[in-house]
Every structure is written in structure tokens, then in C-alpha cells.
Design an enzyme around this catalytic site. Structure first.
Site, PDB file in Angstrom:
ATOM      1  N   ALA A  15      15.462  93.026  85.351  1.00 21.44           N
ATOM      2  CA  ALA A  15      14.739  91.830  85.794  1.00 21.44           C
ATOM      3  C   ALA A  15      15.524  91.050  86.846  1.00 21.44           C
ATOM      4  O   ALA A  15      14.968  90.606  87.852  1.00 21.44           O
ATOM      5  CB  ALA A  15      14.422  90.939  84.592  1.00 21.44           C
ATOM      6  N   ARG A 101      33.312  84.882  82.793  1.00 21.64           N
ATOM      7  CA  ARG A 101      33.111  83.466  83.119  1.00 21.64           C
ATOM      8  C   ARG A 101      34.267  82.561  82.712  1.00 21.64           C
ATOM      9  O   ARG A 101      34.625  81.644  83.440  1.00 21.64           O
ATOM     10  CB  ARG A 101      31.816  82.964  82.476  1.00 21.64           C
ATOM     11  N   CYS A 132      22.425  80.916  83.299  1.00 15.14           N
ATOM     12  CA  CYS A 132      21.272  80.367  84.014  1.00 15.14           C
ATOM     13  C   CYS A 132      21.005  78.909  83.660  1.00 15.14           C
ATOM     14  O   CYS A 132      20.751  78.083  84.553  1.00 15.14           O
ATOM     15  CB  CYS A 132      20.029  81.213  83.723  1.00 15.14           C
ATOM     16  N   GLN A 159      13.794  77.715  77.179  1.00 13.91           N
ATOM     17  CA  GLN A 159      14.104  78.835  78.057  1.00 13.91           C
ATOM     18  C   GLN A 159      13.083  79.960  77.987  1.00 13.91           C
ATOM     19  O   GLN A 159      12.668  80.406  76.912  1.00 13.91           O
ATOM     20  CB  GLN A 159      15.510  79.359  77.735  1.00 13.91           C
ATOM     21  N   GLY A 163      14.664  85.462  80.581  1.00  6.99           N
ATOM     22  CA  GLY A 163      16.114  85.390  80.446  1.00  6.99           C
ATOM     23  C   GLY A 163      16.676  86.506  79.586  1.00  6.99           C
ATOM     24  O   GLY A 163      17.863  86.825  79.661  1.00  6.99           O
ATOM     25  N   HIS A 244      13.184  78.015  83.269  1.00 11.53           N
ATOM     26  CA  HIS A 244      13.816  77.263  82.183  1.00 11.53           C
ATOM     27  C   HIS A 244      13.630  75.770  82.423  1.00 11.53           C
ATOM     28  O   HIS A 244      13.776  75.281  83.558  1.00 11.53           O
ATOM     29  CB  HIS A 244      15.319  77.545  82.133  1.00 11.53           C
TER      30      HIS A 244
END
Length: 339
Positions: A15, A101, A132, A159, A163, A244
Site C-alpha cells: 500500500a 526510528r 504516520c 486511524q 495503515g 487518519h
């Protein structure tokens, strides 16, 4: 003549991967050679880039020779395994998973918020794309933080199923059809039915009772904003395909009036102010779908604290929440660092 860059999209059939390809095309990123990589299941598929067919190749450790920038959206495990190989081959990896991250040697970048942090990519050859829901929140909050210094954030998210990926989109579509036709729906992606329902669980639960998604928002916000902002989050999956939405409450050191907040957000990069509730104008997921801006509205003071403010923040989670942000990072890389 403008320099061209060789790009690989890892997870090209997913996606987010397909959105990355679209963003590269739409934003006219200066691509020389492009390579689409995915798992062995996708080998044989043919995608298009700028009107030309490009076959999907199997992701391997030797897939990155001659690649300048690798956009990863293939899950944390594959990112952990293959980003070091790509970096060793000379590519700069922009990774959409959670794998890197919070690594102190990997910058976590939202170009409208902390573009200077991108300089840290040289340590490992990797740049992390934030979660996101974090991206759209910090885009909206950065101008307010710069003016009034945010002390505390309370955020509740709503959300979209995209996602979770294409399988979740299909599950919502199928469940909706089954219920409307009087048939019992099946759930395979989520632990409970998502159609006509809300699930107060995104990702697994931690020992503190929060989910991993909620803790991502807590920890990533501090790293991106470079401030010890106290953040608490509740993340909910809702039966929406794309986009979202977030209810964000902030407490600041310096008072920000509604008028001042609107003034700050009106000129903020990456933000579109949609705040005329008397006329029914406020951010909605259906308006954000397919767009790259973060929509902000329903701005009002929270009179339960001295310097409180409420906002409603909406963005397309596959676009600004993932693919667009990654391509923006790539644009910043070639403009400022990879000359």
C-alpha cells in the site's frame, strides 16, 4: 543538465510502496534508473513508472549495487536485515518501518519540522520515516511549539485501516458487504470486526498498558521536536479506508489565543487551515485522502488549564504519513547533501 539519481523502492507492491511510486512520479523526482523490489511472492508482477513497464525483482542483499536512494516500506524485519546491505552498497536508505526510528545514530525526519536532523544520515546511511500519526501531529504542532513552547500533549487518534496495509483495506470492504447483506463477517487482520466498529488497539500492548503505536507517538514526538514534551496517546482503529484523524490537546508555557494559533498555522509549511465550523468547514478524512497537506481545524481554547488549546488534525496516512514524507526526505537529500 539536472543530475539523475538511481532509486530502489523496497516493498513496491504494498500500500505504501505503490504510493511512493506515485509520489516520485507526481513530484517529478529526478530518477535515472528505478528498481522495484519485493518478496519472492511478487516476482513476476510488472508495475509502471512514468508510463514504462518495470518488473518487480526479488529483494536480495545484492540488490542495491548502483542505487543512490532506497525507499523502504517492507516491514521492520526486512528493514533491519536489508538496510545495512543497501547502505554498504552506497545507497541512502529512507525507511518507513519502526526498525530504526529510535536509534540514536539514525535521524528521524519530518522535512517541515526538523530538516537539519537529516545531516545525521551519514552515520549509518539510514534515515527513518516517523510513524504516520506522529508525522501529521508534529507538522501541525511545530509552529505552535516555536511560539508558545508546548509542555504537554494529549492526543487521541482515529486511524484508517490502510495503515495496516492492503489486506486490512480488503477486510473492511468484505466485512461491510457481508453485514449489509445479512451474512456473518470474518475477521483475519484485526482481533475483532472493524466494519461499523472502533478498535482501541493498534499494535500490541506494552507492560504499561499502552500499545506500541501509542508509545511511538510519545517517544518519536520528543525526538523530532527535540524537546522533553510530556505526551499521552490513545490510538484507535476506525472503519475508514484512507486518512487518519486526531484530537490534539496541548498545554503551552506561553498562552496562544485562537486567533494567534490560526495566524501561525495559516503560514505553516505543509499545513492547510480548515477552520470555519459555523459553516460546517473542518478537516475530514475524506478531504485529506489523496492529498499531501495536513489539515487543521476546530481550534479552540481549553479553559481547564491556563494555556490550553484543542485542535483537530487530519492527513492521508499513506501520503504525508508515509510515502510523501519519504520522498520529501529524498528531495532534501539531493538538494542539500548528495550533490
Amino acid at each position: 543538465m539536472k543530475k539523475l539519481w538511481n532509486v530502489a523502492v523496497v516493498g513496491a507492491t504494498g500500500a505504501v510502496g505503490t504510493q511512493m511510486i506515485e509520489c516520485l512520479e507526481e513530484r517529478k523526482f529526478p530518477v535515472g534508473k528505478i528498481k522495484f523490489l519485493a518478496s519472492v511472492r511478487s516476482v513476476g508482477q510488472v508495475l509502471e513508472f512514468n508510463g514504462k513497464p518495470v518488473p518487480v525483482e526479488e529483494l536480495k542483499h545484492d540488490s542495491f549495487e548502483g542505487i543512490d536512494i532506497a525507499l523502504f516500506s517492507a516491514g521492520g524485519a526486512r528493514s533491519e536485515e536489508f538496510c545495512p546491505s543497501a547502505a554498504k552498497a552506497g545507497a541512502v536508505c529512507i525507511d518507513n518501518s519502526s526498525a530504526w526510528r529510535m536509534d540514536p545514530e539514525v535521524p528521524l525526519v519530518v522535512p517541515e519540522v526538523n530538516p537539519h536532523a537529516l545531516a545525521g544520515y551519514r552515520k549509518k546511511g539510514i534515515v527513518a520515516n516517523p510513524n504516520c500519526s506522529t508525522i501529521q501531529m508534529v507538522v501541525a504542532l511545530k509552529p505552535l511549539h516555536d511560539f508558545g513552547s508546548i509542555k504537554r500533549i494529549v492526543v487521541s487518534t482515529y486511524q484508517a485501516v490502510s495503515g495496516t496495509g492492503n489486506k486490512a483495506i480488503d477486510e473492511l470492504r468484505k466485512q461491510t458487504g457481508e453485514l449489509l447483506n445479512g451474512r456473518p463477517p470474518k475477521n483475519e487482520v484485526y482481533p475483532h470486526r472493524i466494519a461499523f466498529n472502533c478498535l482501541p488497539q493498534i499494535d500490541s500492548f506494552c507492560d504499561n498498558g499502552y500499545t506500541k503505536e501509542e508509545m511511538k507517538m510519545v517517544n518519536e514526538t520528543r525526538k523530532i521536536m527535540e524537546a522533553e514534551i510530556k505526551t499521552t496517546a490513545t490510538c484507535v482503529r476506525v472503519p475508514v479506508f484512507y486518512g487518519h484523524s486526531e484530537s490534539v490537546n496541548i498545554e503551552t508555557a506561553k498562552k496562544i489565543t485562537v486567533a494567534k494559533a490560526r495566524e501561525l498555522l495559516e503560514d505553516a509549511p505543509g499545513v492547510e487551515l480548515v477552520d470555519n465550523p459555523a459553516n460546517g468547514e473542518y478537516p475530514m478524512a475524506m478531504d485529506a485522502a489523496g492529498e499531501d497537506l495536513t489539515l487543521v481545524g476546530r481550534i479552540r481554547e481549553d479553559d481547564t488549564v491556563a494555556n490550553g488549546l484543542n485542535l483537530w488534525v487530519v492527513a492521508d496516512n499513506l501520503r504525508k504519513g508515509a510515502a510523501t514524507n519519504a520522498v520529501q526526505i529524498a528531495e532534501l537529500l539531493v538538494e542539500e547533501y548528495l550533490k
